[in-house]
Design an enzyme around this catalytic site. Structure first.
Site, PDB file in Angstrom:
ATOM      1  N   VAL A 131      41.862  42.201  41.885  1.00  0.00           N
ATOM      2  CA  VAL A 131      41.275  42.273  43.213  1.00  0.00           C
ATOM      3  C   VAL A 131      42.026  41.307  44.113  1.00  0.00           C
ATOM      4  O   VAL A 131      42.297  40.168  43.718  1.00  0.00           O
ATOM      5  CB  VAL A 131      39.771  41.910  43.201  1.00  0.00           C
ATOM      6  CG1 VAL A 131      39.190  41.999  44.609  1.00  0.00           C
ATOM      7  CG2 VAL A 131      39.000  42.808  42.251  1.00  0.00           C
ATOM      8  N   CYS A 132      42.395  41.769  45.285  1.00  0.00           N
ATOM      9  CA  CYS A 132      43.024  40.933  46.306  1.00  0.00           C
ATOM     10  C   CYS A 132      44.263  40.231  45.717  1.00  0.00           C
ATOM     11  O   CYS A 132      45.157  40.886  45.202  1.00  0.00           O
ATOM     12  CB  CYS A 132      41.985  39.948  46.848  1.00  0.00           C
ATOM     13  SG  CYS A 132      42.369  39.245  48.465  1.00  0.00           S
ATOM     14  N   GLY A 133      44.308  38.904  45.777  1.00  0.00           N
ATOM     15  CA  GLY A 133      45.480  38.174  45.311  1.00  0.00           C
ATOM     16  C   GLY A 133      45.664  38.147  43.813  1.00  0.00           C
ATOM     17  O   GLY A 133      46.641  37.569  43.319  1.00  0.00           O
ATOM     18  N   THR A 151      47.438  44.573  47.293  1.00  0.00           N
ATOM     19  CA  THR A 151      46.834  43.254  47.415  1.00  0.00           C
ATOM     20  C   THR A 151      46.300  43.135  48.832  1.00  0.00           C
ATOM     21  O   THR A 151      46.343  44.099  49.605  1.00  0.00           O
ATOM     22  CB  THR A 151      47.846  42.141  47.082  1.00  0.00           C
ATOM     23  OG1 THR A 151      47.167  40.881  46.998  1.00  0.00           O
ATOM     24  CG2 THR A 151      48.950  42.058  48.128  1.00  0.00           C
TER      25      THR A 151
END
Length: 233
Positions: A131-133, A151
């Protein structure tokens, strides 16, 4: 399916809690077909997030003998200056309130996590979700070269420079690697994983329970390459 969520100092709590709740609910709705656990590379401990010192308790150790899927969140902190990277001492000391997201992500490289993630990526029986970074953690460890991933929109250029194929999509399914974009995409990632691994009826039941409708199309490297459509006046 047992999913281990990997916590590290400075993690973003929403990256963890959103898919954790979705997948936990999916496990309940499917009679235990999905189980979830908070872990670290080091073992059980309290882990401080990057959001106001909020902490979660990891109850286990990342164990690829037990995990069918490993989920890696991103970090929460200062956006950071352009090109800011961790210095040689970035892995030393405790979490600090003023650290930037690039530094927090980079500090994971000084732990046991990259080696464990490499084992997970190399194991055909284990899938990895981010998730995300979280995808940047893998990318900075040199594990995403040639892979399709996404990302947070502010990190897409950085992801691309690592040799990954950065895709501007909310969810990207690259087989045994499934990635989500910004922090709220964790909800959509969790629901997609339920649909993919357990079935659409369970995913739909949890979607209704959470009063949340998934956004966007899950991107896969399938079908013809689209051409840029002409503007229609």
């Amino acid at each position: 399916m047992h999913i281990q969520f990997v916590l590290f100092d400075g993690f973003d709590p929403l990256d963890v809690v959103a898919p954790y709740e979705v997948l936990y609910a999916g496990g309940t709705a499917s009679g235990g077909a999905v189980t979830v656990e908070l872990v670290t590379a080091e073992g059980p401990r309290e882990v401080i997030s990057g959001t106001g010192g909020l902490a979660l308790r990891a109850t286990g150790t990342l164990d690829l003998e037990r995990a069918d899927m490993v989920l890696v969140p991103g970090a929460s902190g200062r956006v950071g200056e352009h090109g800011e990277v961790p210095d040689g001492e970035a892995g030393a000391g405790e979490w600090k309130q003023d650290e930037s997201v690039p530094v927090l992500l980079g500090r994971t490289l000084t732990t046991e996590l990259p080696a464990l993630l490499k084992q997970a990526m190399d194991d055909p029986d284990v899938s990895v979700a981010t998730v995300c970074g979280g995808s940047l953690v893998l990318a900075m460890a040199g594990l995403l070269e040639g892979r399709h991933a996404t990302t947070h929109h502010m990190g897409l250029d950085m992801l691309d420079t690592t040799g990954a194929h950065a895709v501007r999509a909310r969810i990207v399914d690259d087989g045994d690697l499934i990635s989500g974009a910004g922090v709220t995409s964790g909800l959509d990632l969790g629901l997609y994983l339920l649909e993919r691994e357990v079935g659409p009826r369970v995913a739909h039941a949890v979607e209704e329970l959470f009063s949340h409708e998934r956004r966007g199309t899950v991107w896969r490297a399938q079908g013809p390459t689209p051409t840029t459509p002409e503007h229609q006046a």
